[in-house]
Design a protein around this motif. Structure first.
Motif, mmCIF file in Angstrom:
data_model
loop_
_atom_site.group_PDB
_atom_site.id
_atom_site.type_symbol
_atom_site.label_atom_id
_atom_site.label_comp_id
_atom_site.label_asym_id
_atom_site.label_seq_id
_atom_site.Cartn_x
_atom_site.Cartn_y
_atom_site.Cartn_z
ATOM 1 N N SER A 90 -12.746 -2.723 -9.391
ATOM 2 C CA SER A 90 -12.038 -1.742 -8.550
ATOM 3 C C SER A 90 -11.407 -2.403 -7.332
ATOM 4 N N VAL A 91 -12.122 -3.349 -6.751
ATOM 5 C CA VAL A 91 -11.613 -4.041 -5.561
ATOM 6 C C VAL A 91 -10.348 -4.827 -5.910
ATOM 7 N N VAL A 92 -10.374 -5.542 -7.023
ATOM 8 C CA VAL A 92 -9.194 -6.309 -7.444
ATOM 9 C C VAL A 92 -8.041 -5.362 -7.761
ATOM 10 N N ALA A 93 -8.323 -4.294 -8.480
ATOM 11 C CA ALA A 93 -7.273 -3.334 -8.829
ATOM 12 C C ALA A 93 -6.656 -2.735 -7.567
ATOM 13 N N GLN A 94 -7.489 -2.359 -6.591
ATOM 14 C CA GLN A 94 -6.982 -1.777 -5.338
ATOM 15 C C GLN A 94 -6.160 -2.797 -4.569
ATOM 16 N N CYS A 95 -6.623 -4.031 -4.529
ATOM 17 C CA CYS A 95 -5.894 -5.103 -3.844
ATOM 18 C C CYS A 95 -4.510 -5.286 -4.471
ATOM 19 N N LYS A 96 -4.469 -5.348 -5.793
ATOM 20 C CA LYS A 96 -3.187 -5.545 -6.478
ATOM 21 C C LYS A 96 -2.285 -4.328 -6.308
ATOM 22 N N LEU A 97 -2.869 -3.137 -6.346
ATOM 23 C CA LEU A 97 -2.076 -1.916 -6.145
ATOM 24 C C LEU A 97 -1.401 -1.965 -4.773
ATOM 25 N N GLU A 98 -2.179 -2.217 -3.723
ATOM 26 C CA GLU A 98 -1.637 -2.176 -2.363
ATOM 27 C C GLU A 98 -0.595 -3.268 -2.124
ATOM 28 N N THR A 99 -0.900 -4.502 -2.526
ATOM 29 C CA THR A 99 0.044 -5.582 -2.251
ATOM 30 C C THR A 99 1.310 -5.437 -3.090
ATOM 31 N N THR A 100 1.166 -4.969 -4.317
ATOM 32 C CA THR A 100 2.337 -4.770 -5.183
ATOM 33 C C THR A 100 3.202 -3.635 -4.651
ATOM 34 N N ALA A 101 2.578 -2.551 -4.235
ATOM 35 C CA ALA A 101 3.333 -1.422 -3.687
ATOM 36 C C ALA A 101 4.099 -1.840 -2.441
ATOM 37 N N GLU A 102 3.440 -2.559 -1.543
ATOM 38 C CA GLU A 102 4.109 -2.999 -0.316
ATOM 39 C C GLU A 102 5.317 -3.884 -0.626
ATOM 40 N N GLN A 103 5.154 -4.809 -1.580
ATOM 41 C CA GLN A 103 6.266 -5.692 -1.939
ATOM 42 C C GLN A 103 7.378 -4.921 -2.643
ATOM 43 N N ALA A 104 7.016 -3.985 -3.513
ATOM 44 C CA ALA A 104 8.030 -3.173 -4.202
ATOM 45 C C ALA A 104 8.848 -2.378 -3.192
ATOM 46 N N ILE A 105 8.189 -1.795 -2.227
ATOM 47 C CA ILE A 105 8.886 -1.030 -1.190
ATOM 48 C C ILE A 105 9.792 -1.960 -0.387
ATOM 49 N N ARG A 106 9.278 -3.121 -0.036
ATOM 50 C CA ARG A 106 10.082 -4.086 0.741
ATOM 51 C C ARG A 106 11.329 -4.511 -0.028
ATOM 52 N N LEU A 107 11.157 -4.844 -1.306
ATOM 53 C CA LEU A 107 12.305 -5.333 -2.074
ATOM 54 C C LEU A 107 13.292 -4.226 -2.415
ATOM 55 N N ASN A 108 12.802 -3.011 -2.629
ATOM 56 C CA ASN A 108 13.684 -1.911 -3.020
ATOM 57 C C ASN A 108 14.316 -1.196 -1.829
ATOM 58 N N PHE A 109 13.616 -1.117 -0.713
ATOM 59 C CA PHE A 109 14.099 -0.286 0.395
ATOM 60 C C PHE A 109 14.140 -0.989 1.733
ATOM 61 N N GLY A 110 13.511 -2.134 1.820
ATOM 62 C CA GLY A 110 13.493 -2.863 3.085
ATOM 63 C C GLY A 110 14.632 -3.843 3.155
ATOM 64 N N ASP A 111 14.438 -4.862 3.934
ATOM 65 C CA ASP A 111 15.450 -5.897 4.093
ATOM 66 C C ASP A 111 15.546 -6.810 2.879
ATOM 67 N N GLY A 112 14.499 -6.761 2.016
ATOM 68 C CA GLY A 112 14.503 -7.697 0.902
ATOM 69 C C GLY A 112 14.561 -9.102 1.467
ATOM 70 N N TRP A 113 15.332 -9.954 0.837
ATOM 71 C CA TRP A 113 15.557 -11.298 1.361
ATOM 72 C C TRP A 113 17.016 -11.405 1.713
ATOM 73 N N GLY A 114 17.288 -12.008 2.836
ATOM 74 C CA GLY A 114 18.674 -12.226 3.220
ATOM 75 C C GLY A 114 19.300 -11.046 3.942
ATOM 76 N N GLY A 115 18.503 -10.185 4.533
ATOM 77 C CA GLY A 115 19.040 -9.062 5.300
ATOM 78 C C GLY A 115 19.226 -7.814 4.470
ATOM 79 N N LYS A 116 19.763 -6.803 5.088
ATOM 80 C CA LYS A 116 19.962 -5.506 4.423
ATOM 81 C C LYS A 116 20.794 -5.659 3.163
ATOM 82 N N GLN A 117 20.414 -4.862 2.172
ATOM 83 C CA GLN A 117 21.101 -4.934 0.885
ATOM 84 C C GLN A 117 22.244 -3.960 0.835
#
Length: 173
Positions: free
Chosen positions: A146-173
């Motif tokens: 459960s701990v590993v699953a929760q860790c992967k859920l949280e870190t994956t969600a944060e990165q997905a949000i960053r890449l899809n809606f945040g600055d991503g890499w190289g500034g605003k998309q």
């Protein structure tokens, strides 16, 4: 009971990320409906949705075994993993466009496509290793999965949000 990810949420993410959505992906589930509702009502604060699908799934379980609760976490992780794939694909497309634009003006290539792929793969290795460190603290216990699953859920969600809606890499998309 394992729930499937909801495509309406994927459609929302894909539409906002500019990615195509396949008709075969259209399927509703309790977890997917929860995620869709949270995303639609998030007012742009998508981080508040991290864990909501798993929470709703756990609340609906007749028996709260570690295995069943972990399945809920894994199901939401799968949802975010799909969103991560959309974000990663958009980063590769950005890198390809950048390289084409540089070639048009006669500028030398900076190998941005390979660097982007390498960075995406390195991020995944970092996530997995970080979550394995979390697991090490649970060796011999029943809550490690459960701990590993929760860790992967949280870190994956944060990165997905960053890449899809945040600055991503190289500034605003």
């Amino acid at each position: 009971m394992r729930y499937h990810t909801c495509v309406l949420s994927s459609i929302l993410f894909a539409a906002l990320a500019g990615a195509p959505v396949l008709a075969e992906d259209v399927m509703l589930s309790s977890l997917g409906q929860t995620m869709e509702s949270c995303i639609e009502n998030s007012s742009g604060d998508l981080e508040q949705c991290i864990g909501e699908g798993a929470k709703t799934c756990r609340e609906g379980l007749p028996h709260k075994s570690n295995a069943a609760m972990t399945d809920c976490i894994i199901d939401e992780f799968t949802f975010w993993e799909r969103q991560l794939a959309i974000g990663q694909a958009s980063q590769i497309v950005r890198a390809e466009k950048f390289e084409v634009d540089r070639a048009v003006i006669g500028a030398p290539s900076v190998d941005l496509i390979d660097m982007t792929r390498d960075a995406l793969n390195a991020w995944r290795r970092h996530r997995d290793t970080s979550c394995d460190v979390e697991l090490a603290y649970w060796v011999g216990g029943s809550g490690g999965e459960s701990v590993v699953a929760q860790c992967k859920l949280e870190t994956t969600a944060e990165q997905a949000i960053r890449l899809n809606f945040g600055d991503g890499w190289g500034g605003k998309q």
